[in-house]
Design a protein around this motif. Structure first.
Motif, PDB file in Angstrom:
ATOM      1  N   LYS A 166       7.111  11.640  -3.600  1.00  0.00           N
ATOM      2  CA  LYS A 166       7.559  10.971  -2.575  1.00  0.00           C
ATOM      3  C   LYS A 166       8.227   9.765  -3.620  1.00  0.00           C
ATOM      4  CE  LYS A 166       4.223  10.897   1.416  1.00  0.00           C
ATOM      5  NZ  LYS A 166       3.470  10.497   2.237  1.00  0.00           N
ATOM      6  N   ARG A 167       8.341   9.797  -5.574  1.00  0.00           N
ATOM      7  CA  ARG A 167       8.916   9.028  -5.798  1.00  0.00           C
ATOM      8  C   ARG A 167      10.222   8.497  -5.858  1.00  0.00           C
ATOM      9  NH1 ARG A 167       4.597  11.229 -11.053  1.00  0.00           N
ATOM     10  NH2 ARG A 167       3.096  10.476 -10.056  1.00  0.00           N
ATOM     11  N   ALA A 172       2.506   1.647  -3.430  1.00  0.00           N
ATOM     12  CA  ALA A 172       1.854   2.644  -4.365  1.00  0.00           C
ATOM     13  C   ALA A 172       1.216   3.902  -4.291  1.00  0.00           C
ATOM     14  CB  ALA A 172       0.687   1.950  -4.612  1.00  0.00           C
ATOM     15  N   GLU A 173       1.549   4.245  -2.745  1.00  0.00           N
ATOM     16  CA  GLU A 173       1.660   5.801  -2.890  1.00  0.00           C
ATOM     17  C   GLU A 173       2.552   6.635  -2.899  1.00  0.00           C
ATOM     18  OE1 GLU A 173       0.558   5.717   1.623  1.00  0.00           O
ATOM     19  OE2 GLU A 173      -1.156   5.582   1.928  1.00  0.00           O
ATOM     20  N   ARG A 174       3.765   6.005  -2.827  1.00  0.00           N
ATOM     21  CA  ARG A 174       4.918   6.054  -3.076  1.00  0.00           C
ATOM     22  C   ARG A 174       4.656   6.506  -4.950  1.00  0.00           C
ATOM     23  NH1 ARG A 174      10.236   4.303   0.093  1.00  0.00           N
ATOM     24  NH2 ARG A 174       8.515   5.649   2.428  1.00  0.00           N
ATOM     25  N   LYS A 204       1.142  -1.550  -0.130  1.00  0.00           N
ATOM     26  CA  LYS A 204       0.454   0.186   0.102  1.00  0.00           C
ATOM     27  C   LYS A 204       0.272   1.005   0.080  1.00  0.00           C
ATOM     28  CE  LYS A 204      -3.242   2.025   2.829  1.00  0.00           C
ATOM     29  NZ  LYS A 204      -4.743   2.022   4.322  1.00  0.00           N
ATOM     30  N   ARG A 205       1.720   1.169   1.086  1.00  0.00           N
ATOM     31  CA  ARG A 205       2.956   2.354   1.483  1.00  0.00           C
ATOM     32  C   ARG A 205       3.818   2.848  -0.122  1.00  0.00           C
ATOM     33  NH1 ARG A 205       4.818   1.080   6.813  1.00  0.00           N
ATOM     34  NH2 ARG A 205       2.482   1.735   8.117  1.00  0.00           N
ATOM     35  N   ASP A 261       2.169   7.641  -6.647  1.00  0.00           N
ATOM     36  CA  ASP A 261       1.441   7.552  -6.852  1.00  0.00           C
ATOM     37  C   ASP A 261       1.629   9.538  -6.683  1.00  0.00           C
ATOM     38  OD1 ASP A 261      -0.280   5.529  -7.827  1.00  0.00           O
ATOM     39  OD2 ASP A 261      -0.986   5.869  -6.425  1.00  0.00           O
ATOM     40  N   ASP A 262       2.209  10.023  -6.037  1.00  0.00           N
ATOM     41  CA  ASP A 262       2.737  10.778  -4.941  1.00  0.00           C
ATOM     42  C   ASP A 262       4.486  11.514  -5.804  1.00  0.00           C
ATOM     43  OD1 ASP A 262       3.166  13.016  -3.762  1.00  0.00           O
ATOM     44  OD2 ASP A 262       3.183  12.175  -2.045  1.00  0.00           O
TER      45      ASP A 262
END
Length: 254
Positions: A160-161, A152-154, A149-150, A156-157
């Protein structure tokens, strides 16, 4: 949770300031190692710990890939340069324990180098403890579903990529293997002078609170916080800052 978390973290940060004052006055040295899977929450925890500290009293060591020269040195050599001085608090965002989990999992070291490290690290850490360094080691534990989950968040952001490295992407497929390596690491390097502590980081805010509270209990060197100060009144009206015309002002765009 957010309001409750903010209240709790502010209280703990005050205690961390007191801890830092205690280290400074006693001359003690504190070294804390943060290990864990990618996206476990190491960086955010270190930021929470250091947010209100005097920047002159702590250092964060986050070493990158060793240089060509460093690969020819004694394995611990590049880490020794980052050990704390008197009154100092050093936080390792990953450490020499890369050789216990990440390197063998990714094929970055030989089995001989891996075994030699596990044999040597207890003696190395005993030298640090015997010299008076307070050493505390944390493993931040996170389940694979939460880690995904984290990730995936990275992804998308855009802010944070940068945290997702090629090694991180390959390591996703090695969750079980890295867990096995972690257990071997703990079993072979757990000592009274350099204990391992595991913290549940499936909830990052709860994990930070639990870790910081625990850390404060490991180092009973707290001094009273700086007492409230009453500033004397100015003898004249406050002045406007006039800077020489030779200086160039940055445009006000906000």
């Amino acid at each position: 949770m957010s309001k409750r978390y903010r209240k709790a973290i502010e209280a703990l940060q005050l205690e961390l300031v007191r801890l830092q004052r205690g280290l400074r006055s006693s001359g003690k040295r504190l070294l804390v190692i943060f290990e864990g899977r990618d996206a476990a929450g190491k960086g955010g925890t270190i930021k929470a710990i250091t947010e209100s500290l005097d920047t002159r009293g702590y250092r964060i060591a986050a070493l990158g890939k060793p240089s060509e020269t460093e690969t020819t040195q004694w394995y611990f050599q590049r880490y020794v340069a980052h050990l704390p001085s008197a009154g100092e608090f050093v936080l390792f965002d990953r450490s020499w324990y890369n050789r216990a989990v990440v390197e063998p999992a990714m094929g970055f070291c030989s089995s001989t180098q891996y075994e030699a490290f596990l044999d040597a690290v207890p003696a190395f850490e005993k030298l640090l403890a015997d010299d008076g360094i307070i050493l505390v080691k944390y493993w931040l534990a996170v389940d694979q579903a939460e880690q995904e989950k984290r990730f995936a968040e990275r992804a998308d952001d855009p802010l944070k990529r940068w945290k997702l490295s090629p090694v991180d992407l390959v390591a996703r497929r090695k969750y079980v293997e890295m867990g096995r390596l972690r257990d071997v690491m703990i079993e072979r390097t757990q000592r009274d002078h350099a204990p391992w502590f595991v913290v549940d980081f499936n909830d990052q805010k709860r994990g930070r609170i639990n870790l910081i509270r625990h850390l404060l209990q490991q180092v009973p060197l707290h001094e009273e916080a700086v007492p409230a100060l009453k500033l004397p009144k100015l003898k004249a009206k406050p002045k406007t800052e006039h800077v020489t015309d030779k200086a160039v002002w940055v445009p006000d765009t906000f």
